[in-house]
Design an enzyme around this catalytic site. Structure first.
Site, PDB file in Angstrom:
ATOM      1  CE  LYS B  52     -20.501 -79.767 -11.242  1.00 45.01           C
ATOM      2  NZ  LYS B  52     -21.208 -80.662 -10.328  1.00 45.01           N
ATOM      3  CG  ASN B  76     -24.117 -83.979  -5.014  1.00 44.31           C
ATOM      4  OD1 ASN B  76     -24.369 -83.100  -5.839  1.00 44.31           O
ATOM      5  ND2 ASN B  76     -24.323 -85.264  -5.292  1.00 44.31           N
ATOM      6  CG  LEU B  80     -26.233 -79.226 -12.383  1.00 41.74           C
ATOM      7  CD1 LEU B  80     -27.524 -79.180 -13.169  1.00 41.74           C
ATOM      8  CD2 LEU B  80     -25.326 -80.332 -12.929  1.00 41.74           C
ATOM      9  CG  ASN B 136     -26.504 -84.608 -15.661  1.00 38.58           C
ATOM     10  OD1 ASN B 136     -27.436 -85.329 -15.324  1.00 38.58           O
ATOM     11  ND2 ASN B 136     -25.895 -83.782 -14.819  1.00 38.58           N
ATOM     12  CB  CYS B 139     -28.800 -82.979 -12.198  1.00 38.07           C
ATOM     13  SG  CYS B 139     -28.253 -82.264 -10.648  1.00 38.07           S
ATOM     14  N   GLY B 276     -17.234 -92.303  -8.378  1.00 38.70           N
ATOM     15  CA  GLY B 276     -17.318 -90.914  -7.916  1.00 38.70           C
ATOM     16  C   GLY B 276     -16.956 -90.847  -6.450  1.00 38.70           C
TER      17      GLY B 276
HETATM   18  C1  LIG Z   1     -20.225 -83.865  -5.444  1.00 41.49           C
HETATM   19  C2  LIG Z   1     -20.889 -84.551  -6.585  1.00 41.49           C
HETATM   20  C3  LIG Z   1     -21.118 -83.845  -7.758  1.00 41.49           C
HETATM   21  C4  LIG Z   1     -21.732 -84.461  -8.850  1.00 41.49           C
HETATM   22  N1  LIG Z   1     -21.912 -83.746  -9.986  1.00 41.49           N
HETATM   23  C5  LIG Z   1     -22.445 -84.363 -11.082  1.00 41.49           C
HETATM   24  C6  LIG Z   1     -22.564 -83.678 -12.317  1.00 41.49           C
HETATM   25  O1  LIG Z   1     -22.195 -82.508 -12.470  1.00 41.49           O
HETATM   26  N2  LIG Z   1     -23.102 -84.347 -13.368  1.00 41.49           N
HETATM   27  C7  LIG Z   1     -23.513 -85.648 -13.274  1.00 41.49           C
HETATM   28  O2  LIG Z   1     -23.973 -86.206 -14.273  1.00 41.49           O
HETATM   29  N3  LIG Z   1     -23.401 -86.324 -12.123  1.00 41.49           N
HETATM   30  C8  LIG Z   1     -22.885 -85.717 -11.025  1.00 41.49           C
HETATM   31  N4  LIG Z   1     -22.757 -86.420  -9.852  1.00 41.49           N
HETATM   32  C9  LIG Z   1     -23.232 -87.820  -9.788  1.00 41.49           C
HETATM   33  C10 LIG Z   1     -22.079 -88.796 -10.020  1.00 41.49           C
HETATM   34  O3  LIG Z   1     -21.516 -88.626 -11.310  1.00 41.49           O
HETATM   35  C11 LIG Z   1     -22.550 -90.245  -9.866  1.00 41.49           C
HETATM   36  O4  LIG Z   1     -23.497 -90.533 -10.860  1.00 41.49           O
HETATM   37  C12 LIG Z   1     -23.163 -90.538  -8.509  1.00 41.49           C
HETATM   38  O5  LIG Z   1     -22.460 -89.861  -7.491  1.00 41.49           O
HETATM   39  C13 LIG Z   1     -23.174 -92.029  -8.165  1.00 41.49           C
HETATM   40  O6  LIG Z   1     -21.871 -92.578  -8.191  1.00 41.49           O
HETATM   41  P1  LIG Z   1     -20.914 -92.746  -6.898  1.00 41.49           P
HETATM   42  O7  LIG Z   1     -21.704 -93.481  -5.864  1.00 41.49           O
HETATM   43  O8  LIG Z   1     -19.726 -93.502  -7.395  1.00 41.49           O
HETATM   44  O9  LIG Z   1     -20.576 -91.381  -6.473  1.00 41.49           O
HETATM   45  C14 LIG Z   1     -22.149 -85.813  -8.743  1.00 41.49           C
HETATM   46  C15 LIG Z   1     -21.912 -86.522  -7.556  1.00 41.49           C
HETATM   47  C16 LIG Z   1     -21.291 -85.917  -6.477  1.00 41.49           C
HETATM   48  C17 LIG Z   1     -21.049 -86.712  -5.226  1.00 41.49           C
END
Ligand SMILES: Cc1cc2nc3c(=O)[nH]c(=O)nc-3n(C[C@H](O)[C@H](O)[C@H](O)COP(=O)(O)O)c2cc1C
Ligand SMILES: Cc1cc2nc3c(=O)[nH]c(=O)nc-3n(C[C@H](O)[C@H](O)[C@H](O)COP(=O)(O)OP(=O)(O)OC[C@H]3O[C@@H](n4cnc5c(N)ncnc54)[C@H](O)[C@@H]3O)c2cc1C
Ligand code: FES
Lengths: 261, 318
Positions: B52, B76, B80, B136, B139, B276
């Protein structure tokens, strides 16, 4: 899809000074006792609550902090949201009697479980613990379901004087080798866990941890390598054996590990 | 026809020097909070785990709901939340020890609210010796203090990259946002500033969903980043644009649900592929399933390794 559905509160039943049952204008088509919903107060927060009845959907809520206080201020007709059901519930053993051990606000899922056990004709004892007689919730519900009710109060104002787990031990409630189902404060759960292992009887324990998503994505509810929202909240006694944090530590909203008070 | 046995098909990859037993990576923010759960994800078949995103100080995040399934994927705004670098360092160290026998590397995701802050957090997190650091800067759920996403401006993105590079010897991936006019331009800026690789994409948007009965947004924060199947075509296009623009490895993330989706990302040039939201649709077992589907494709096409087809997407001639 898991967007919350907003529905009206249709009934509020006061159980004790701090505990009330909230009945919602909703039904859950399929659920198990021990499963939970995420209950949403729009504009405020959303928290996990065990299903006390799937139809009409009801929860039994103890007033302990900002969210539950705000819920207790809601009236019949107020809109609240819910999504679920989530998690793995209790799995009623088909053989032998059932012993339900409940403390504090752990009573919600036990009402549902007692109803299910009654439907299946399973002989059921409910051991209900609280600080005092005034704090014992839902006793009449259990009686109406035909369960054998054993009360325990910390101050001795009703039933056994002492902890509910000591009542279970001293009153011989495990002599008939029941399967034990427990929900309540974690020290009580630890005592039930020990009791089941010592007596070599089956047991299932419902554990609480801080939840955000409720469906296995955020990792917030981690109990060692277990996700309480998805692998639990109900665990077999064996599954909790050797789990470091059980009885010892939980996590805050930041994910920091803190000792259980 | 040269029949290649399933287990002889090489789906390993090397991402900025880190060797991954297979090309799947759990994306940041999904189950990456504690070491036991990260190890469980690795045992379930992920080729690398990402933590995370971690900040200097602990953050509780926004109230619930923070993430919901809206039908086309997830939305979402977690805010953070994280336990802070001190705790995360311990988690990474504990995870590393348990991941080593599995041959699974760990990627530490970091963020900060200032350019200098990124340098600080990079220095601190390096003490845990993660295999890679993911920065990151993308966000979508930032509060007003942050004003703009760092990933929205090539100059700022480059400055963050430079500060991180100055504070660590560990290879860095810079995580980019799809919410820009030219993601290629941002990619060029961060590579120019020393990024060893790029992760793309972070969640899209932010988007907004209302509860029409109460008129409240369904997420407590209001807007939230969109992920999952709905964003995949955008992610694939972004990854292609980045791979054409720069010559560093790309960790492709966004809407990957199946082996088919992994193949698509590799065809446009990805080195490894993050998952994710796929964990929500297919459970923690998604990594093993996706690897099986990837191997099925490779066998049908008689590819022995990912290099055999990486970057071979056809270009339209119109
Ligand atoms: C619940 C949730 C929390 C996330 N938290 C972070 C995070 O803390 N840092 C980050 O770089 N991306 C975060 N993401 C983004 C994911 O790492 C990813 O880039 C994004 O969801 C697209 O991929 P996916 O379609 O496979 O989920 C988060 C996504 C979700 C759904
Ligand atoms: C699976 C599950 C089922 C539950 N079922 C019931 C129930 O049927 N009836 C009932 O009264 N309570 C139940 N709870 C507990 C209930 O969620 C908390 O009492 C409530 O969240 C407290 O919020 P607050 O703002 O009123 O109090 P706070 O002061 O915020 O918290 C009081 C306590 O609740 C815990 N808590 C706070 N937020 C959360 C959260 N997001 N997830 C989990 N725990 C939290 C805190 O760690 C603290 O121990 C359940 C919890 C879980 C995990
Ligand atoms: S509450 Fe999010 S994983 Fe359990």
């Amino acid at each position: 899809m898991s967007l919350p559905e907003t529905v009206r509160i249709t009934e509020i039943r006061r159980e004790t000074r701090s505990i009330s049952t909230f009945v919602l204008d909703a039904e859950i088509a399929q659920s198990e006792p021990g499963q939970f919903i995420m209950l949403w107060l729009p504009g405020l927060d959303e928290k996990p609550m065990s299903i006390a009845c799937p139809s009409p959907l009801s929860v039994v809520v103890d007033r302990v902090g900002p969210f539950t206080m705000a819920l207790h201020e809601r009236r019949v007709g107020s809109l609240v949201g819910w999504r679920g059901p989530y998690g793995r519930g209790f799995r009623l053993a088909e053989e032998g009697p059932a012993l339900l051990v409940s403390g504090g606000c752990g009573v919600g899922p036990m009402v549902y479980l007692a109803a299910r056990a009654s439907e299946q004709g399973i002989p059921t004892t409910v051991a209900l613990g609280a600080r005092s007689t005034a704090a014992l919730p839902c006793a009449s519900e259990f009686q109406a379901l035909g369960a054998n009710l054993v009360l325990a109060t910390d101050d001795g104002s009703d039933g056994y004087h002492g902890y509910v787990t000591d009542a279970v031990r001293e009153l011989g409630l495990i002599d008939a080798r029941p399967t034990v189902y427990a929900c309540g404060p974690e020290p009580m759960l630890v005592a039930v866990h020990r009791l089941c292992l010592e007596a070599r009887i089956g047991g299932q324990i419902s554990v609480e941890r801080y939840m955000k998503c409720g469906f296995g994505i955020c990792g917030q509810c981690a109990l060692d390598g277990l996700l309480v929202c998805q692998d639990g909240p109900v665990f077999d006694v064996q599954e909790l054996d050797g789990v470091r944090d059980f009885g010892h530590a939980h996590r805050s909203a930041t994910g920091r590990r803190l000792p259980l008070r | 026809m040269g029949h290649v046995e399933h287990d002889k098909l090489d789906i390993s990859t090397t991402l900025c020097g880190a060797r991954l037993p297979n090309a799947t990576v759990i994306a940041s923010g999904i189950l990456g909070l504690t070491h036991e759960v990260m190890v469980r994800v690795a045992k379930a078949g992920a080729g690398a785990v990402t933590t995370k995103s971690c900040s200097l100080n602990p953050r509780p995040g926004y109230p619930n709901p923070v993430v919901l399934d809206w039908g086309g994927g997830l939305i979402n705004a977690v805010g953070l939340s994280n336990p802070g670098v001190e705790v995360m360092t311990e988690e990474i160290q504990a995870a590393k020890e348990l991941l080593a026998p599995l041959g699974v590397p760990i990627i530490a995701s970091i963020f900060a609210d200032t350019i200098y802050g990124f340098g600080n957090i990079a220095r601190f997190i390096s003490e845990a010796s993660p295999d890679l650091i993911e920065v990151n800067i993308s966000c979508p759920n930032i509060d007003h203090r942050y004003q703009h996403m760092f990933a929205a401006d090539p100059y700022v993105a480059g400055q963050v990259t430079r500060h991180v590079k100055r504070n660590t010897d560990i290879p860095i991936l810079v995580k980019l946002s799809p919410n820009v006019t030219s993601i290629a331009a941002i990619a060029e800026a961060v590579v120019e500033a020393g990024a060893d690789g790029i992760t793309a994409i972070n969640s899209l948007g932010p988007g907004l969903i209302l509860d029409i009965e109460t008129r409240h947004p369904v997420l407590a924060h209001g807007p939230g980043g969109v992920s999952g199947p709905a964003v995949r075509p955008i992610a694939v296009r972004c990854v292609q644009a980045i791979c054409r623009a720069v010559d560093v490895p790309v960790l492709a993330v966004g809407g990957v649900m199946s082996g088919r989706d992994v193949v698509e990302m590799i065809l446009v040039g990805a080195t490894a592929v993050g998952i994710g939201t796929g964990v929500h649709y297919r459970g923690i077992d998604v990594f093993r399933q996706v690897c099986r589907e990837l191997r099925d494709y490779m066998r049908r096409h008689e590819y022995r390794s990912l290099d055999d087809f990486r970057g071979t997407a056809a270009m339209p001639s119109l």
